[in-house]
Design an enzyme around this catalytic site. Structure first.
Site, mmCIF file in Angstrom:
data_model
loop_
_atom_site.group_PDB
_atom_site.id
_atom_site.type_symbol
_atom_site.label_atom_id
_atom_site.label_comp_id
_atom_site.label_asym_id
_atom_site.label_seq_id
_atom_site.Cartn_x
_atom_site.Cartn_y
_atom_site.Cartn_z
ATOM 1 N N SER A 1 0.810 -1.210 0.000
ATOM 2 C CA SER A 1 0.000 0.000 0.000
ATOM 3 C C SER A 1 0.851 1.270 0.000
ATOM 4 O O SER A 1 1.580 1.534 -0.943
ATOM 5 C CB SER A 1 -0.960 -0.054 1.195
ATOM 6 O OG SER A 1 -1.936 0.952 1.133
ATOM 7 N N ASP B 1 10.706 4.509 -10.056
ATOM 8 C CA ASP B 1 10.368 5.091 -11.363
ATOM 9 C C ASP B 1 11.182 6.348 -11.657
ATOM 10 O O ASP B 1 11.571 6.594 -12.810
ATOM 11 C CB ASP B 1 8.881 5.438 -11.426
ATOM 12 C CG ASP B 1 8.020 4.251 -11.842
ATOM 13 O OD1 ASP B 1 8.545 3.124 -11.891
ATOM 14 O OD2 ASP B 1 6.827 4.468 -12.118
ATOM 15 N N LYS C 1 -0.614 -4.068 -3.287
ATOM 16 C CA LYS C 1 -1.924 -3.536 -2.888
ATOM 17 C C LYS C 1 -1.929 -2.035 -3.123
ATOM 18 O O LYS C 1 -1.186 -1.304 -2.472
ATOM 19 C CB LYS C 1 -2.227 -3.832 -1.423
ATOM 20 C CG LYS C 1 -3.596 -3.322 -0.976
ATOM 21 C CD LYS C 1 -3.822 -3.595 0.496
ATOM 22 C CE LYS C 1 -5.231 -3.156 0.936
ATOM 23 N NZ LYS C 1 -5.434 -1.716 0.788
#
Length: 339
Positions: free
Chosen positions: A162, A173, A187
């Site tokens: 999460s 990224d 999740k």
């Protein structure tokens, strides 16, 4: 272990029921009767209730120039606490070689607090985007921070989920950190609870979070840049609370016991899951070395000492942490913030 709360025995009651008995207004008192491992008889304690403040951020300098911050969950004030710890490390020149951010076993929590953390580490630009079921962007969260001048490594595992994945995904990224460890849980959804007639309810997924590059992590998780799996004993020792185990027993708890003993250097055990004579002998050796009754039976006190011994070994030998440190100290692999 707790035997009773304000005179009410708790045997057979669930965790939530016992918690409700212990809770009360700050300043009031509760009487708790406990039994202690290795000691006969019970002890009655009178405890004054106070507001529980959970600390979720911990930091240290692992070696000169290598700072370490662990976040166990994202609760109210986690973000502010992280900022204080980070600024203290930066002010003490504790990050000359880099920062290790430990998100292992962090199952998430408050997204706003995670965004505060990401806003300190992710270089200026997108952190995460929220999209609806049709893939339409509903919101984008940004960082306005300058990239950090030192490299960052993030520790992750299968329990990182999460909000933890939001931070780790953004750093990966944006090429602002290396991820080290094991694949994350996967999740990244927003759910609502719709109450129905008759007292039932339906949980609906209404949106999900994507990484800055548009990756959908839900059900997929994040792959680390450097994969290194921990031994089973290091993964699960903290949750090892079996009933009494002795010769002739069989199962996953016995297997974990054997793995823990093997990591500690007791016996040449094959983790078969069968409590055989060699397992009893190895356990007896452990008991003798820790001033316990050498019964070869895993009782509650032996189990406690065993968990403590494995925890101490893990703190010294943590292979994922060692890999992260080596990456930070090796200029060939180090990455610095700023993308």
């Amino acid at each position: 272990r707790i035997i009773s709360v304000d005179g009410e025995p708790i045997s057979g009651q669930g965790l939530q029921q016992v918690a409700d008995l212990l809770r009360g207004a700050a300043g009031t008192c509760v009487k708790v009767v406990v039994e202690r491992l290795g000691l006969s008889g019970s002890l009655e304690l009178t405890v004054q209730r106070e507001e529980v403040k959970v600390e979720t951020v911990f930091s240290t300098v692992k070696e000169p120039g290598v700072g370490y911050i662990q976040i166990t969950s994202f609760e109210q004030s986690t973000g502010d606490s992280f900022i204080r710890h980070l600024e203290a490390l930066e002010a003490s020149d504790g990050l000359g070689a880099g920062l290790i951010l430990d998100l292992r076993n962090n199952t998430g929590g408050l997204l706003d607090e995670a965004l505060k953390v990401a806003g300190q580490l992710v270089p200026e630009g997108e952190i995460t985007r929220l999209v609806d079921r049709r893939g339409q962007v509903k919101d984008i969260h940004y960082s306005y921070a300058a990239g950090k001048p030192y490299p960052i490594a993030v520790l992750i595992n299968g329990e990182s989920a999460s909000a933890s994945e939001v931070i780790a995904g953004a750093l990966q990224d944006r090429q602002a950190a290396l991820l080290v460890g094991e694949k994350t849980f996967g999740k990244a959804t927003v759910q609502t609870l719709e109450h129905l007639a008759g007292g039932s309810a339906l949980r609906l997924t209404v949106a999900k979070y994507l990484t800055p590059c548009g990756r959908d992590l839900h059900g997929q998780g994040l792959e680390p840049d450097y994969y290194l799996e921990l031994p089973e004993a290091f993964k699960y020792y903290s949750d090892f609370f079996p009933a009494i185990l002795e010769e002739g027993d069989y199962g996953e708890e016995v297997k974990l016991l054997q793995q823990m003993l093997w990591e500690l250097g007791y016996g040449q055990l094959t983790p078969s899951g069968y409590f055989d004579k060699s397992t009893a002998e190895a356990l007896s050796d452990f008991q003798a070395d820790h001033s316990l009754k050498t019964s070869g039976i895993l009782d509650n006190l032996t189990c406690l000492r065993l968990r403590q011994a494995v925890e101490q070994l893990f703190q010294q030998a943590d292979p994922q942490l060692k890999l992260a440190r080596s990456l930070l100290l090796d200029p060939e692999y180090a990455v610095s913030g700023g993308g």
